[in-house]
Design a protein around this motif. Structure first.
Motif, short mmCIF file in Angstrom:
data_model
loop_
_atom_site.label_atom_id
_atom_site.label_comp_id
_atom_site.label_asym_id
_atom_site.label_seq_id
_atom_site.Cartn_x
_atom_site.Cartn_y
_atom_site.Cartn_z
N ILE A 143 14.40 4.10 -1.75
CA ILE A 143 14.99 3.76 -3.06
C ILE A 143 13.97 3.03 -3.93
O ILE A 143 13.80 3.36 -5.11
CB ILE A 143 16.24 2.89 -2.87
N ILE A 144 13.28 2.05 -3.38
CA ILE A 144 12.31 1.27 -4.16
C ILE A 144 11.03 2.05 -4.37
O ILE A 144 10.49 2.10 -5.47
CB ILE A 144 12.01 -0.07 -3.45
N GLN A 145 10.51 2.66 -3.33
CA GLN A 145 9.21 3.35 -3.40
C GLN A 145 9.23 4.55 -4.33
O GLN A 145 8.23 4.85 -4.97
CB GLN A 145 8.77 3.80 -2.01
N GLN A 146 10.33 5.24 -4.43
CA GLN A 146 10.38 6.49 -5.19
C GLN A 146 9.99 6.28 -6.65
O GLN A 146 9.27 7.08 -7.22
CB GLN A 146 11.77 7.12 -5.09
N SER A 147 10.46 5.21 -7.27
CA SER A 147 10.13 4.98 -8.68
C SER A 147 8.65 4.68 -8.87
O SER A 147 8.07 5.01 -9.89
CB SER A 147 10.98 3.85 -9.24
N PHE A 148 8.01 4.05 -7.89
CA PHE A 148 6.58 3.73 -8.00
C PHE A 148 5.72 4.95 -7.65
O PHE A 148 4.68 5.16 -8.24
CB PHE A 148 6.23 2.56 -7.08
N ILE A 149 6.15 5.74 -6.70
CA ILE A 149 5.39 6.90 -6.27
C ILE A 149 5.35 7.98 -7.35
O ILE A 149 4.36 8.65 -7.54
CB ILE A 149 5.97 7.48 -4.96
N ASP A 150 6.41 8.12 -8.10
CA ASP A 150 6.49 9.16 -9.12
C ASP A 150 5.66 8.86 -10.36
O ASP A 150 5.75 9.55 -11.35
CB ASP A 150 7.95 9.38 -9.53
N GLY A 151 4.86 7.82 -10.33
CA GLY A 151 4.00 7.51 -11.46
C GLY A 151 4.65 6.64 -12.50
O GLY A 151 4.12 6.47 -13.60
N PHE A 152 5.79 6.07 -12.18
CA PHE A 152 6.52 5.26 -13.15
C PHE A 152 5.75 3.98 -13.51
O PHE A 152 5.59 3.65 -14.66
CB PHE A 152 7.91 4.94 -12.59
N LEU A 153 5.27 3.28 -12.49
CA LEU A 153 4.60 2.01 -12.73
C LEU A 153 3.36 1.88 -11.84
O LEU A 153 3.25 0.96 -11.05
CB LEU A 153 5.56 0.86 -12.41
N GLN A 154 2.41 2.77 -11.97
CA GLN A 154 1.28 2.79 -11.04
C GLN A 154 0.09 1.93 -11.45
O GLN A 154 -0.87 1.87 -10.70
CB GLN A 154 0.81 4.22 -10.82
N PHE A 155 0.11 1.27 -12.58
CA PHE A 155 -1.08 0.52 -12.96
C PHE A 155 -1.15 -0.86 -12.32
O PHE A 155 -2.15 -1.54 -12.46
CB PHE A 155 -1.24 0.42 -14.49
N PHE A 156 -0.13 -1.29 -11.59
CA PHE A 156 -0.17 -2.47 -10.73
C PHE A 156 0.19 -2.03 -9.33
O PHE A 156 0.89 -1.04 -9.14
CB PHE A 156 0.82 -3.55 -11.15
N SER A 157 -0.24 -2.81 -8.35
CA SER A 157 0.14 -2.48 -6.98
C SER A 157 1.62 -2.80 -6.76
O SER A 157 2.25 -3.52 -7.54
CB SER A 157 -0.71 -3.26 -5.98
N PHE A 158 2.16 -2.27 -5.68
CA PHE A 158 3.58 -2.43 -5.37
C PHE A 158 3.97 -3.90 -5.24
O PHE A 158 4.99 -4.33 -5.78
CB PHE A 158 3.88 -1.67 -4.08
N ASP A 159 3.15 -4.69 -4.53
CA ASP A 159 3.48 -6.10 -4.33
C ASP A 159 3.45 -6.89 -5.63
O ASP A 159 4.26 -7.81 -5.81
CB ASP A 159 2.51 -6.73 -3.33
N VAL A 160 2.55 -6.56 -6.52
CA VAL A 160 2.50 -7.25 -7.81
C VAL A 160 3.79 -7.03 -8.58
O VAL A 160 4.35 -7.97 -9.16
CB VAL A 160 1.27 -6.79 -8.63
N TRP A 161 4.29 -5.80 -8.60
CA TRP A 161 5.55 -5.53 -9.30
C TRP A 161 6.71 -6.30 -8.70
O TRP A 161 7.55 -6.84 -9.42
CB TRP A 161 5.86 -4.03 -9.29
#
Length: 68
Positions: free
Chosen positions: A26-44
């Motif tokens: 659920i959480i990873q899908q939005s980041f993997i699809d290029g939604f918010l890729q300019f920061f790392s996952f932990d930063v978000w």
């Protein structure tokens, strides 16, 4: 007031859940699809928690800043 309060709670919950369960689909899908890729996952996740806490604190102080 309640809409801002729920949004601050949601930001904190999503941030904490993302840190506790980093492989969650659920959480990873939005980041993997290029939604918010300019920061790392932990930063978000930490940004979600910090902004949620800031908004929650500002609302507790009856401040107009928290309603932004």
């Amino acid at each position: 007031w309640f809409a801002e309060w729920w949004s601050s709670i949601l930001l904190m919950v999503v941030g904490i859940y993302g840190l506790c369960v980093p492989n969650s689909f659920i959480i990873q899908q939005s980041f993997i699809d290029g939604f918010l890729q300019f920061f790392s996952f932990d930063v978000w996740q930490w940004l979600f928690i910090v902004f949620g806490l800031f908004q929650f604190t500002a609302l507790r102080c009856e401040s107009i800043i928290g309603r932004g």
